[in-house]
Design a protein around this motif. Structure first.
Motif, short mmCIF file in Angstrom:
data_model
loop_
_atom_site.label_atom_id
_atom_site.label_comp_id
_atom_site.label_asym_id
_atom_site.label_seq_id
_atom_site.Cartn_x
_atom_site.Cartn_y
_atom_site.Cartn_z
N HIS A 193 71.53 5.68 48.58
CA HIS A 193 70.17 5.19 48.49
C HIS A 193 69.75 5.37 47.03
O HIS A 193 70.50 5.93 46.22
CB HIS A 193 69.21 5.98 49.38
N CYS A 228 63.10 2.52 47.96
CA CYS A 228 64.55 2.65 47.81
C CYS A 228 65.02 1.39 47.09
O CYS A 228 64.63 0.29 47.47
CB CYS A 228 65.21 2.76 49.18
N GLN A 230 68.45 0.79 46.29
CA GLN A 230 69.89 0.59 46.42
C GLN A 230 70.11 0.11 47.85
O GLN A 230 69.78 0.84 48.79
CB GLN A 230 70.63 1.90 46.15
N ILE A 231 70.63 -1.11 47.99
CA ILE A 231 70.84 -1.67 49.33
C ILE A 231 71.58 -0.65 50.19
O ILE A 231 72.69 -0.23 49.86
CB ILE A 231 71.66 -2.97 49.26
N CYS A 232 70.96 -0.21 51.30
CA CYS A 232 71.52 0.91 52.06
C CYS A 232 71.63 0.57 53.53
O CYS A 232 71.87 1.45 54.35
CB CYS A 232 70.65 2.15 51.85
N HIS A 236 66.70 -1.13 54.75
CA HIS A 236 66.55 -0.72 53.35
C HIS A 236 65.14 -0.99 52.82
O HIS A 236 64.59 -0.21 52.04
CB HIS A 236 67.59 -1.47 52.52
N MET A 239 61.88 1.87 53.65
CA MET A 239 61.90 3.32 53.38
C MET A 239 61.21 3.60 52.02
O MET A 239 61.84 4.06 51.08
CB MET A 239 63.31 3.91 53.44
CU LIG Z 1 67.85 1.45 50.46
#
Ligand SMILES: [Cu+2]
Length: 278
Positions: A193, A228, A230-232, A236, A239
């Protein structure tokens, strides 16, 4: 004539970008916002001045190169210059186009590295926050204040109260004292993340099995939002990061309450299945 039009259009656009970069915005995204959010920490102020320096350098460089191209296209076009020169080397020009870019890169490198090390860690932290990235929420721990921790979930759209921000407000924001050096330790529990708070100039990857460190010092009490970045996974986008910076006395009172409220929760590993199904 067309070349001149293109040149002035470009110049206008470049100046507009320079002007917008110095505008003022709040610590959250605004509709139709251009440029960066207004800085709320020392680190972000330094990031802004580096950004503005780079913007000047890249704007001047681009205009200079464009002007050279325009000059060459006009002066040496075929009907004005039917017998082109056979020149292939010019020592002076070759030295110049090597040395000048090197000097420009050094001018960029010195403040860049200084800022990189400045943002990396604080030598005198007043307190530490532990941030853990989960699919798909954050967990905030307070190791210096009794080691309590809690989860921070986005408020779903259908539960928003008046005044709460869609996709940004959370049930339990991170609460920190304003005007203090806050060390932030960031770790991931499942996937990568990234804990991003634009107004504070903080962006750090949460990596499972590795602790990353940064710090910030929020100058004014207020609420600061991030996401967030960063593609998680599938949630995604849901959050967000919400930070409430409060005066020190208010923070101490909050800690007393929070220690009781969150005492029974370990907060660290209880992945809420309901969130995944949202
Ligand atoms: Cu993310």
């Amino acid at each position: 004539m067309r070349l001149a039009t293109i040149f002035f259009a470009f110049l206008g656009a470049a100046l507009a970008v320079v002007g917008l970069a110095s505008g003022a915005w709040a610590a959250e995204p605004q509709p139709w916002q251009l440029g960066m959010q207004q800085p709320a920490s020392v680190g972000k102020e330094s990031l802004h001045s580096l950004h503005n320096l780079l913007l000047w350098i890249i704007t001047i460089t681009t205009i200079f190169v464009l002007a050279l191209l325009v000059y060459v296209c006009v002066k040496f076009r075929a009907d004005k210059n039917p017998n082109p020169s056979k020149t292939s080397h010019n020592t002076m020009i070759e030295v110049l186009w090597t040395v000048i870019p090197v000097v420009i890169l050094v001018v960029i490198a010195v403040p860049s590295f200084r800022l990189l090390y400045f943002l990396d860690r604080t030598p005198n932290a007043d307190m530490t926050i532990k941030v853990t990235g989960h699919q798909w929420y954050w967990n905030y721990g307070y190791p210096d204040h009794g080691d309590f921790a809690f989860d921070s979930y986005m408020i779903p759209e259908n539960e928003l109260q008046p005044g709460q921000k869609r996709l940004l407000d959370v049930d339990n924001p991170l609460v920190v004292p304003a005007g203090k050096n806050i060390r932030v330790l960031v770790v991931g529990s499942d996937v990568l993340h990234s804990w991003l708070v634009p107004a504070l100039g903080v962006q750090l990857y949460t990596v499972p099995g590795r602790t990353n460190e940064t710090w910030f010092n929020i100058e004014e009490p207020g609420v600061y939002y991030g996401q967030c970045n960063q593609i998680c996974g599938v949630n995604h986008a849901y959050m967000p990061v919400a930070i409430r910076a409060v005066p020190e006395a208010e923070f101490n009172a909050w800690v007393e309450k929070a220690r009781e409220e969150f005492a029974s929760k370990d907060g660290g590993g209880d992945v809420k299945v309901a969130n995944a199904a949202r």
